[in-house]
Design an enzyme around this catalytic site. Sequence first.
Site, short mmCIF file in Angstrom:
data_model
loop_
_atom_site.label_atom_id
_atom_site.label_comp_id
_atom_site.label_asym_id
_atom_site.label_seq_id
_atom_site.Cartn_x
_atom_site.Cartn_y
_atom_site.Cartn_z
N HIS A 254 22.64 -11.82 -26.34
CA HIS A 254 21.39 -11.10 -26.62
C HIS A 254 21.47 -10.52 -28.03
O HIS A 254 22.54 -10.10 -28.46
CB HIS A 254 21.19 -9.96 -25.61
CG HIS A 254 19.78 -9.44 -25.57
ND1 HIS A 254 19.33 -8.46 -26.42
CD2 HIS A 254 18.74 -9.79 -24.79
CE1 HIS A 254 18.05 -8.22 -26.15
NE2 HIS A 254 17.66 -9.01 -25.18
N GLU A 312 17.66 -13.12 -18.43
CA GLU A 312 17.11 -14.40 -17.95
C GLU A 312 17.88 -14.97 -16.77
O GLU A 312 17.32 -15.66 -15.93
CB GLU A 312 17.10 -15.45 -19.08
CG GLU A 312 16.42 -15.01 -20.36
CD GLU A 312 14.91 -14.96 -20.26
OE1 GLU A 312 14.39 -15.02 -19.13
OE2 GLU A 312 14.25 -14.84 -21.30
N1 COA Z 1 26.43 -19.58 -25.44
C1 COA Z 1 27.37 -19.94 -26.34
N2 COA Z 1 27.49 -19.40 -27.55
C2 COA Z 1 26.61 -18.45 -27.89
C3 COA Z 1 25.61 -18.01 -26.99
C4 COA Z 1 25.55 -18.62 -25.74
N3 COA Z 1 24.62 -18.26 -24.84
N4 COA Z 1 24.88 -17.04 -27.59
C5 COA Z 1 25.39 -16.86 -28.82
N5 COA Z 1 26.44 -17.73 -29.00
C6 COA Z 1 27.30 -17.82 -30.17
C7 COA Z 1 26.62 -18.54 -31.31
O1 COA Z 1 26.86 -19.93 -31.23
C8 COA Z 1 27.30 -17.91 -32.49
O2 COA Z 1 28.58 -18.44 -32.59
P1 COA Z 1 29.16 -18.91 -34.01
O3 COA Z 1 29.09 -17.71 -34.90
O4 COA Z 1 30.53 -19.35 -33.68
O5 COA Z 1 28.25 -19.99 -34.49
C9 COA Z 1 27.47 -16.46 -32.05
O6 COA Z 1 27.54 -16.50 -30.62
C10 COA Z 1 26.34 -15.52 -32.47
O7 COA Z 1 25.11 -16.15 -32.13
P2 COA Z 1 23.70 -15.75 -32.77
O8 COA Z 1 22.77 -16.90 -32.60
O9 COA Z 1 23.89 -15.17 -34.13
O10 COA Z 1 23.26 -14.58 -31.84
P3 COA Z 1 21.78 -14.05 -31.71
O11 COA Z 1 21.88 -12.60 -31.55
O12 COA Z 1 20.88 -14.56 -32.75
O13 COA Z 1 21.34 -14.79 -30.38
C11 COA Z 1 20.38 -15.40 -28.37
C12 COA Z 1 20.79 -14.23 -29.27
C13 COA Z 1 19.80 -14.81 -27.06
C14 COA Z 1 19.29 -16.25 -29.04
C15 COA Z 1 21.63 -16.27 -28.04
O14 COA Z 1 22.63 -15.47 -27.46
C16 COA Z 1 21.29 -17.47 -27.18
O15 COA Z 1 20.88 -18.51 -27.70
N6 COA Z 1 21.49 -17.37 -25.82
C17 COA Z 1 21.17 -18.45 -24.95
C18 COA Z 1 19.68 -18.52 -24.67
C19 COA Z 1 19.20 -17.39 -23.78
O16 COA Z 1 19.83 -17.03 -22.79
N7 COA Z 1 18.04 -16.83 -24.15
C20 COA Z 1 17.44 -15.73 -23.44
C21 COA Z 1 17.58 -14.46 -24.19
S1 COA Z 1 17.01 -13.05 -23.30
#
Ligand code: COA
Length: 376
Positions: A254, A312
Amino acid sequence: MKNGTNFVPGLEGVVAAETRLSHVDGLAGELIIGGFPLAELAANATFEETVYLLWNGRLPTATELTTFQHKLAAYRTVPPATLALLKSVAAENAPTMDALRIGAGTLSLGVPNEQLALAIVARFPTIVAAYWRFLQGQEPIVPRTDLSHAANYLYMLTGAEPSAARVRGLETYLNTVVDHGLNASTFAARVIIATNSDLVSAVTGAVGALKGPLHGGAPGPALDTVFEIGTPERAELVLRAKLDAGERLMGFGHRIYKVRDPRAEVLEAAAEQMFAADGDLALYELAKEVEATAVTLLAEYKAGRNLQTNVEFYTALLLHGLGLETDLFTPTFAISRAAGWIAHCLEQQRYGRLIRPQSAYIGEKGLAWQPISLRG
Ligand code: COA
């Protein structure tokens, strides 16, 4: 600093409103709604009580609640023009969120301005359920005024009166997602109402914002992973394969919460109660195993990232347990959040100011006009 303005991409960290409605603390894993810790409110209140709390700043007395329930129930029926429109949208097989956006725009029909808040909240479930039935080639079910908001929604989808356990499960879900700080759709609603526009315009814009997969559109895939795993002993194998392939595990991570999302906590407990009373407890146990394995593997693969369960994951499980198909997940989220959007609009109208940030111009300057015959 560019061109004399502070540019903050995505407005991250910018405080653009003061609110009494909800508070999100991502480091402590705390969500306060209308003054109550989420866990205190979500499992105890009916959805109508939560809406009253957000719109009035306090819980209703018994008499106030009965009056509010009756007023809300009286607005459930949508005009024939809305139903006709939804039927023609169903002929194009559009996603339910598109139909909700189109239907939401009709909500001002025949409703005086001062009753719009009630009509919007009362009619969102009717629009979603009617459209869903049109999609299945069935006629809509006329709403009942003797059922609660949550019970009537489930009733309008299937024609069957839901069990008390299912109604409680849905009430807890609706209470849990009703408001969440200045998220994108809420901000969109506040921007629109701050121009002195009307509630229907604000809510319709907010539906458009919620539809995007970066905001409200992600619970379906979390459930797909649980089904793909199928049995608890396959959890590690399947999840490792996904992480090895560089995939993200849906339902985890998140932007704001760096500990377990407090909404996951509440929805997990709600799912357990509901599945135990009226559902497939084996699916719940499987989901728990998937969650535990996923959190362990994320700590191994993404050490230091603090990737925890988000809202979610258990949303998907709970809504599936209620018999909802995945295309209904985001519209059901909207059915709840509509009350939060309206509460923010009322707050914005009371205390707010036109929302008008600035942009930093990075284009060219001083170009000379070229006649079309010379361009090319
Ligand atoms: N599974 C695997 N790796 C994940 C992950 C997940 N669910 N969420 C984040 N990461 C990893 C990224 O690949 C990144 O790794 P890296 O630096 O080695 O490339 C790191 O964690 C940071 O990710 P980042 O995209 O910067 O975090 P964010 O704060 O922008 O992302 C979300 C938040 C929710 C978009 C992200 O966690 C995600 O895509 N989750 C899965 C989708 C989901 O459940 N969405 C509903 C949200 S309520």
